[in-house]
Design an enzyme around this catalytic site. Sequence first.
Site, PDB file in Angstrom:
ATOM      1  CG  HIS A 130       1.901  -0.016   0.934  1.00 48.84           C
ATOM      2  ND1 HIS A 130       1.360   0.970   1.724  1.00 48.84           N
ATOM      3  CD2 HIS A 130       1.147  -1.129   1.168  1.00 48.84           C
ATOM      4  CE1 HIS A 130       0.318   0.494   2.396  1.00 48.84           C
ATOM      5  NE2 HIS A 130       0.172  -0.784   2.088  1.00 48.84           N
ATOM      6  CG  HIS A 167       0.808  -1.208   7.946  1.00 45.14           C
ATOM      7  ND1 HIS A 167       0.616   0.073   7.457  1.00 45.14           N
ATOM      8  CD2 HIS A 167       0.002  -2.014   7.207  1.00 45.14           C
ATOM      9  CE1 HIS A 167      -0.265   0.036   6.477  1.00 45.14           C
ATOM     10  NE2 HIS A 167      -0.665  -1.210   6.309  1.00 45.14           N
ATOM     11  CB  CYS A 176      -3.205   0.746   4.202  1.00 43.96           C
ATOM     12  SG  CYS A 176      -3.734  -0.435   5.464  1.00 43.96           S
TER      13      CYS A 176
END
Lengths: 417, 124
Positions: A311, A346, A173
């Site tokens: 994040h 996400h 990620c």
Amino acid sequence: MNDVVVTGVGLVSSLGTNAADALDAMRHLRTGLVPWHPLPDTNLPVTIAGPIPGFDVSGLDAASWSWPDHLPIDRSVLRGMPPHGLYAMAALTEAMAQANLAPDACRDGRTGLYAASGGSPRLTFRRLAAMENNAWQRGHPLGVISSVAGTLNFHFAAILGIRGESCGFVSACASSAHAIGYAADSIRLGRQDRIVVIGAEDLCLESVMPFHGMGALTTGSDPALAMRPFDRDRSGFAATGGAAVLILESSSSARRRHVTPLARLAGWGQAADGYHPAAPHPQGIGLADAINLALADAQSSPADVDYINAHGTGTPAGDAAEALALSRIFNSSCPPISSTKALTGHGLSLAGAMEAVLSILALRHAIIPGQAHLTHPLPEGAHLNFPRLTTSHPIRSALNNSSGFGGANVVHLFTHA
Amino acid sequence: MKIPEGLERRTEAEIREELRGFPPPAIDAVVSLKSGTNPASLRACLLSVLEFYLPQAARRSLADVPDSARLREDLALDSLALAEAAFKLDEVLGIPVETREVGNLATVGDLHAFFCARLQSDPS
């Protein structure tokens, strides 16, 4: 060293088919998360995700894909691409237009391409299953280049005619965030005048459901409450796909081309946790170091930061670690923080680039995106500043945090050009 | 000439789904092959699918292309495009085709003869 600016961005997300759609969604805290039932007759444990409106990439073959009529995409260039290659094509078209770059402008040897995606688990799985069924006698001729992790740089280096640097990044990620950082370094060192950065992911069962095995996905059924970054009652993330493209360029190149930059990448930093292959360090030590390194790289201090795009995936461990890292650095005077993943979902490898685009939009349009879906802030972030609503406010600089498996942490600092 | 096994066991709806996104004439050609197989309908089916894999710059109708047309030189199909087309025909018709076998084909006539042979049929 050369100054690095951003001259074009493109974004295809659950919030819409371009950056303007995403800006509007941030202003009104409109989420792209919706009920998700890719197998209608199956009782999946995960029922919320952020599909891309107007696109259908459910077929394995590019011949069957569809996209909004207004996007000028030639189907023949999609052959052999992963499904998210279509999203990347749309985002690239938007970014190139904004940067005033003609399609053949990247053939000069001074333009590079850095890309990030997890490849296509769906195509890998389906193509290998087909081969197994025919006793490994026959396989799809483009099976490899359509599915492995480098698939985006393979295809887009050819489409753009890249003769400069071409590379893919794999840090889960944090992948596309790494791509942006290394692109900036290459431009600063004078190795390239500009680099096209692409992050993209497919939203499909094969990409998403393995995260359920880790307990990382929310099993909530209400799109407005399922993904709740930094909330005491958060339960994991909802996944999304899409693509983000940034054209990074030296300021001298932008001046030569008479292009007005959208933002400046003032600095970036990276630091790993050195702790666990999947879990973040409980105190967020790597992320804190990455933030400090980005600030130092930009010759800035915490007091210079006016907005933090966190994040914030909504996982119990990840958000707690990030909150502690932010608390340590921004203890006395905390700028507004929000995770736009509550709106988009996400995007995995795509996340870093997508949130870089969203940070630049916030900077340029003087808005501070609110933290959607937050009711009770987590105890580790009790002193942090999570605005619940989007407000209009000038921003001098925006910090963009990304973290990935292996404890990889990457932070960008964007300022006005 | 027998109907390809893979085609025979598929419904028309399944064929149409398998070829979703292909031009309607290509889909119609495959569907008609299922209902009435003869060398002419097989040839039309092969060419209409092959047409989809022509490079953008060389896009054209192959309806009237002669058997002597060379796959690489005249139609501008590279080896990967040819392999892709063969793989699609394998999927749709259920006729196993190996990439190296396609690599040995030079002309449209060779392609037609290859598939006819697989169907134990006379290409003439």
